[in-house]
Design a protein around this motif. Structure first.
Motif, PDB file in Angstrom:
ATOM      1  N   THR A 110       1.960  -1.131 -13.374  1.00 10.64           N
ATOM      2  CA  THR A 110       2.757  -0.427 -12.370  1.00 10.64           C
ATOM      3  C   THR A 110       4.184  -0.950 -12.427  1.00 10.64           C
ATOM      4  OG1 THR A 110       2.087  -2.045 -10.681  1.00 10.64           O
ATOM      5  CG2 THR A 110       0.816  -0.016 -10.827  1.00 10.64           C
ATOM      6  N   SER A 111       5.134  -0.033 -12.458  1.00 12.05           N
ATOM      7  CA  SER A 111       6.537  -0.425 -12.648  1.00 12.05           C
ATOM      8  C   SER A 111       7.452   0.327 -11.662  1.00 12.05           C
ATOM      9  CB  SER A 111       6.962  -0.126 -14.088  1.00 12.05           C
ATOM     10  OG  SER A 111       8.309  -0.485 -14.301  1.00 12.05           O
ATOM     11  N   VAL A 112       7.394  -0.048 -10.401  1.00 11.06           N
ATOM     12  CA  VAL A 112       6.518  -1.011  -9.760  1.00 11.06           C
ATOM     13  C   VAL A 112       5.805  -0.343  -8.588  1.00 11.06           C
ATOM     14  CG1 VAL A 112       7.801  -3.110 -10.372  1.00 11.06           C
ATOM     15  CG2 VAL A 112       8.438  -1.842  -8.312  1.00 11.06           C
ATOM     16  N   PHE A 113       4.632  -0.901  -8.220  1.00  6.98           N
ATOM     17  CA  PHE A 113       3.836  -0.434  -7.094  1.00  6.98           C
ATOM     18  C   PHE A 113       4.496  -0.907  -5.798  1.00  6.98           C
ATOM     19  CE2 PHE A 113      -0.089  -1.063  -4.401  1.00  6.98           C
ATOM     20  CZ  PHE A 113      -0.509   0.264  -4.363  1.00  6.98           C
ATOM     21  N   ILE A 114       4.500  -0.025  -4.789  1.00  4.10           N
ATOM     22  CA  ILE A 114       5.119  -0.356  -3.496  1.00  4.10           C
ATOM     23  C   ILE A 114       4.012  -0.435  -2.454  1.00  4.10           C
ATOM     24  CG2 ILE A 114       6.971   0.212  -1.880  1.00  4.10           C
ATOM     25  CD1 ILE A 114       8.005  -0.010  -4.687  1.00  4.10           C
ATOM     26  N   PRO A 115       3.353  -1.586  -2.310  1.00  5.18           N
ATOM     27  CA  PRO A 115       2.223  -1.645  -1.377  1.00  5.18           C
ATOM     28  C   PRO A 115       2.624  -1.435   0.070  1.00  5.18           C
ATOM     29  CG  PRO A 115       2.799  -3.853  -2.131  1.00  5.18           C
ATOM     30  CD  PRO A 115       3.598  -2.887  -2.957  1.00  5.18           C
ATOM     31  N   ALA A 116       3.870  -1.801   0.398  1.00  6.22           N
ATOM     32  CA  ALA A 116       4.267  -1.820   1.804  1.00  6.22           C
ATOM     33  C   ALA A 116       4.510  -0.439   2.402  1.00  6.22           C
ATOM     34  CB  ALA A 116       5.524  -2.676   1.975  1.00  6.22           C
ATOM     35  N   ILE A 117       4.536   0.627   1.591  1.00  9.75           N
ATOM     36  CA  ILE A 117       4.664   1.964   2.179  1.00  9.75           C
ATOM     37  C   ILE A 117       3.300   2.568   2.481  1.00  9.75           C
ATOM     38  CG2 ILE A 117       6.896   2.440   1.096  1.00  9.75           C
ATOM     39  CD1 ILE A 117       5.427   4.299  -0.873  1.00  9.75           C
ATOM     40  N   ARG A 118       2.236   1.816   2.216  1.00  7.17           N
ATOM     41  CA  ARG A 118       0.873   2.279   2.441  1.00  7.17           C
ATOM     42  C   ARG A 118       0.196   1.404   3.491  1.00  7.17           C
ATOM     43  NH1 ARG A 118       2.181   2.663  -2.992  1.00  7.17           N
ATOM     44  NH2 ARG A 118       1.232   4.375  -4.189  1.00  7.17           N
ATOM     45  N   PRO A 119      -0.806   1.946   4.191  1.00  7.91           N
ATOM     46  CA  PRO A 119      -1.685   1.044   4.930  1.00  7.91           C
ATOM     47  C   PRO A 119      -2.274   0.032   3.954  1.00  7.91           C
ATOM     48  CG  PRO A 119      -2.095   3.334   5.551  1.00  7.91           C
ATOM     49  CD  PRO A 119      -1.177   3.368   4.359  1.00  7.91           C
ATOM     50  N   LEU A 120      -2.331  -1.219   4.332  1.00  2.00           N
ATOM     51  CA  LEU A 120      -2.664  -2.270   3.385  1.00  2.00           C
ATOM     52  C   LEU A 120      -4.071  -2.113   2.801  1.00  2.00           C
ATOM     53  CD1 LEU A 120      -1.876  -4.754   1.869  1.00  2.00           C
ATOM     54  CD2 LEU A 120      -2.414  -6.133   3.897  1.00  2.00           C
ATOM     55  N   VAL A 168      -1.855  -4.795 -14.827  1.00  2.00           N
ATOM     56  CA  VAL A 168      -0.811  -5.720 -14.400  1.00  2.00           C
ATOM     57  C   VAL A 168      -0.108  -5.055 -13.223  1.00  2.00           C
ATOM     58  CG1 VAL A 168       1.329  -6.898 -14.981  1.00  2.00           C
ATOM     59  CG2 VAL A 168      -0.491  -6.719 -16.680  1.00  2.00           C
ATOM     60  N   LEU A 169      -0.092  -5.732 -12.094  1.00  3.64           N
ATOM     61  CA  LEU A 169       0.442  -5.138 -10.866  1.00  3.64           C
ATOM     62  C   LEU A 169       1.894  -5.548 -10.680  1.00  3.64           C
ATOM     63  CD1 LEU A 169      -0.482  -3.408  -8.407  1.00  3.64           C
ATOM     64  CD2 LEU A 169      -0.859  -5.573  -7.200  1.00  3.64           C
ATOM     65  N   GLY A 170       2.811  -4.725 -11.214  1.00  2.00           N
ATOM     66  CA  GLY A 170       4.203  -4.892 -10.860  1.00  2.00           C
ATOM     67  C   GLY A 170       4.386  -4.449  -9.417  1.00  2.00           C
ATOM     68  N   VAL A 171       5.038  -5.274  -8.609  1.00  2.00           N
ATOM     69  CA  VAL A 171       5.174  -5.006  -7.174  1.00  2.00           C
ATOM     70  C   VAL A 171       6.641  -5.045  -6.782  1.00  2.00           C
ATOM     71  CG1 VAL A 171       4.730  -5.919  -4.858  1.00  2.00           C
ATOM     72  CG2 VAL A 171       2.883  -5.815  -6.533  1.00  2.00           C
ATOM     73  N   GLY A 172       7.046  -4.098  -5.953  1.00  2.00           N
ATOM     74  CA  GLY A 172       8.412  -4.075  -5.450  1.00  2.00           C
ATOM     75  C   GLY A 172       8.458  -3.628  -4.011  1.00  2.00           C
ATOM     76  N   SER A 173       9.664  -3.600  -3.473  1.00  2.90           N
ATOM     77  CA  SER A 173       9.855  -3.167  -2.081  1.00  2.90           C
ATOM     78  C   SER A 173      11.039  -2.224  -1.990  1.00  2.90           C
ATOM     79  CB  SER A 173      10.075  -4.380  -1.165  1.00  2.90           C
ATOM     80  OG  SER A 173      11.201  -5.134  -1.612  1.00  2.90           O
ATOM     81  N   GLY A 174      11.315  -1.494  -3.081  1.00  2.48           N
ATOM     82  CA  GLY A 174      12.489  -0.624  -3.125  1.00  2.48           C
ATOM     83  C   GLY A 174      12.155   0.836  -2.916  1.00  2.48           C
ATOM     84  N   GLY A 175      12.887   1.677  -3.629  1.00  4.39           N
ATOM     85  CA  GLY A 175      12.659   3.107  -3.527  1.00  4.39           C
ATOM     86  C   GLY A 175      13.654   3.842  -2.657  1.00  4.39           C
ATOM     87  N   GLY A 176      14.461   3.127  -1.892  1.00  2.00           N
ATOM     88  CA  GLY A 176      15.464   3.781  -1.069  1.00  2.00           C
ATOM     89  C   GLY A 176      14.929   4.206   0.285  1.00  2.00           C
ATOM     90  N   PRO A 177      15.805   4.344   1.269  1.00  2.00           N
ATOM     91  CA  PRO A 177      15.382   4.673   2.638  1.00  2.00           C
ATOM     92  C   PRO A 177      14.582   5.962   2.746  1.00  2.00           C
ATOM     93  CG  PRO A 177      17.656   3.922   2.613  1.00  2.00           C
ATOM     94  CD  PRO A 177      17.259   4.073   1.182  1.00  2.00           C
ATOM     95  N   ALA A 178      14.886   6.973   1.910  1.00  2.00           N
ATOM     96  CA  ALA A 178      14.180   8.255   2.022  1.00  2.00           C
ATOM     97  C   ALA A 178      12.691   8.094   1.755  1.00  2.00           C
ATOM     98  CB  ALA A 178      14.795   9.272   1.057  1.00  2.00           C
ATOM     99  N   TRP A 192      10.832   5.437   2.263  1.00  2.00           N
ATOM    100  CA  TRP A 192      10.199   4.759   3.396  1.00  2.00           C
ATOM    101  C   TRP A 192      10.096   5.685   4.605  1.00  2.00           C
ATOM    102  CZ3 TRP A 192       8.262  -0.225   2.954  1.00  2.00           C
ATOM    103  CH2 TRP A 192       8.508  -0.822   1.712  1.00  2.00           C
ATOM    104  N   ALA A 193      11.107   6.516   4.790  1.00  2.00           N
ATOM    105  CA  ALA A 193      11.042   7.485   5.890  1.00  2.00           C
ATOM    106  C   ALA A 193       9.908   8.472   5.668  1.00  2.00           C
ATOM    107  CB  ALA A 193      12.378   8.217   6.005  1.00  2.00           C
ATOM    108  N   ALA A 194       9.726   8.906   4.408  1.00  2.00           N
ATOM    109  CA  ALA A 194       8.643   9.839   4.098  1.00  2.00           C
ATOM    110  C   ALA A 194       7.282   9.221   4.365  1.00  2.00           C
ATOM    111  CB  ALA A 194       8.743  10.286   2.641  1.00  2.00           C
ATOM    112  N   ALA A 195       7.176   7.899   4.184  1.00  2.00           N
ATOM    113  CA  ALA A 195       5.918   7.200   4.431  1.00  2.00           C
ATOM    114  C   ALA A 195       5.742   6.838   5.895  1.00  2.00           C
ATOM    115  CB  ALA A 195       5.855   5.934   3.579  1.00  2.00           C
ATOM    116  N   GLY A 196       6.786   7.039   6.709  1.00  2.00           N
ATOM    117  CA  GLY A 196       6.715   6.684   8.112  1.00  2.00           C
ATOM    118  C   GLY A 196       6.765   5.188   8.361  1.00  2.00           C
ATOM    119  N   VAL A 197       7.427   4.449   7.452  1.00  2.00           N
ATOM    120  CA  VAL A 197       7.518   2.991   7.559  1.00  2.00           C
ATOM    121  C   VAL A 197       8.986   2.602   7.701  1.00  2.00           C
ATOM    122  CG1 VAL A 197       7.063   0.789   6.420  1.00  2.00           C
ATOM    123  CG2 VAL A 197       5.454   2.691   6.151  1.00  2.00           C
TER     124      VAL A 197
END
Length: 303
Positions: free
Chosen positions: A71-81, A100-110, A112-117
């Protein structure tokens, strides 16, 4: 010669249509060419057509037997854990433990807003995810901190239990280096020069030692048009500048262009800076042909 792995980002929908290949065919081609991994980004709402990362990588895993599935990269924090853990566990299982779990916290505000987080909670939620994912994947009962009613929290236990895959923490920021040193098995910055990798390596080793941990491995993300000349380099640099809001002069030397020997020499600089892996996004030319050229680059690096 010290080993250096090269993986490739799987083609997006537009490139699949243009080059007449499916995701499964692309994954098989990369494996047959001799590359070390196939990777896919994780995007929810980016304004264009994009596949869901866990489903796309499950398709790639089913079509291959050897390559890493990343994953380049997986965003776990926009999902229920619990849901994020279930997706990771499933990919770990169906890939035969090649994930291999590439993990990030990016993606831009849009995104995160779409995910309701809330965008401002991305760092905290990512840290919590990395702290709890090993226990969730192991099948342990875990009380999740995101329950709607804190007084009614019940332990969550997921099955099947799997081992935690290697975690490579994305981004070049100091926060990402600190997260990689404390919680990761690798540091996974993208689109930075070798000198920055070398500086990050020193910081990473110091921080990891402070936590009593070995220094994580280093993987770099890059953009390449093997065989492309100055025009291709300028086009890719302009895309990086516009897409990431970085000054053009800062990113002008980032694209990997030129003949395979030149690209191998560029990647050797990253290896000398401490990287052991490169994950390459193809930014021009026929995708299959570019994969074949990247395999040639990999062979040159191993001579």
């Amino acid at each position: 010669m010290e080993s250096f792995e090269i993986g490739v980002i799987l083609p997006g929908i537009a490139v699949q249509h243009r080059d007449g290949l499916t995701l499964a065919e692309a994954a098989r081609h990369a494996e047959r060419a001799g590359l070390d991994g196939v990777w896919h980004g994780d995007h929810l709402a980016v304004g264009g057509p994009v596949l869901d990362a866990p489903i796309a990588l499950a398709t790639a895993a089913a079509a291959t037997t050897r390559v890493r599935i990343g994953t380049s990269v997986f965003i776990p924090a926009i999902r229920p854990l619990a849901w994020a853990a279930k997706q990771v566990a499933t990919l770990r299982y169906v890939s035969g433990e090649r994930l291999v779990l590439g993990v990030g916290s990016g993606g831009g505000p849009a995104q995160w807003a779409a995910a309701g987080v809330p965008y401002g909670e991305r760092g905290r939620r990512t840290d919590i995810a990395l702290e709890l994912l090993p226990r969730l994947l192991a099948g342990e009962p875990v009380i999740l901190p995101e329950a709607v009613d804190p007084d009614a929290r019940q332990p969550v236990r997921l099955a099947p239990a799997v081992e935690m895959p290697p975690v490579w923490v994305g981004n070049a920021s100091d926060a990402a280096i600190r997260r990689a040193a404390r919680l990761g098995d690798g540091w996974f910055p993208s689109l930075i020069p070798p000198q920055e990798v070398a500086r990050g390596r020193v910081r990473l080793a110091e921080l990891a030692a402070g936590h009593g941990r070995p220094a994580p491995v280093i993987a770099v993300g890059g953009a390449a048009h093997v065989g492309g000349g100055p025009a291709a380099q300028a086009e890719i640099a302009a895309g990086i500048s516009g897409g990431y809001g970085r000054p053009l002069e800062e990113v002008a030397g980032i694209p990997l262009t030129g003949e395979p020997k030149q690209v191998a020499e560029r990647l050797a600089e990253y290896r000398a800076a401490g990287a052991g892996h490169a994950v390459i996004g193809v930014s021009g030319g026929d995708w299959r042909a570019q994969v074949d050229l990247l395999a040639e680059v990999r062979d040159l690096l191993r001579r």
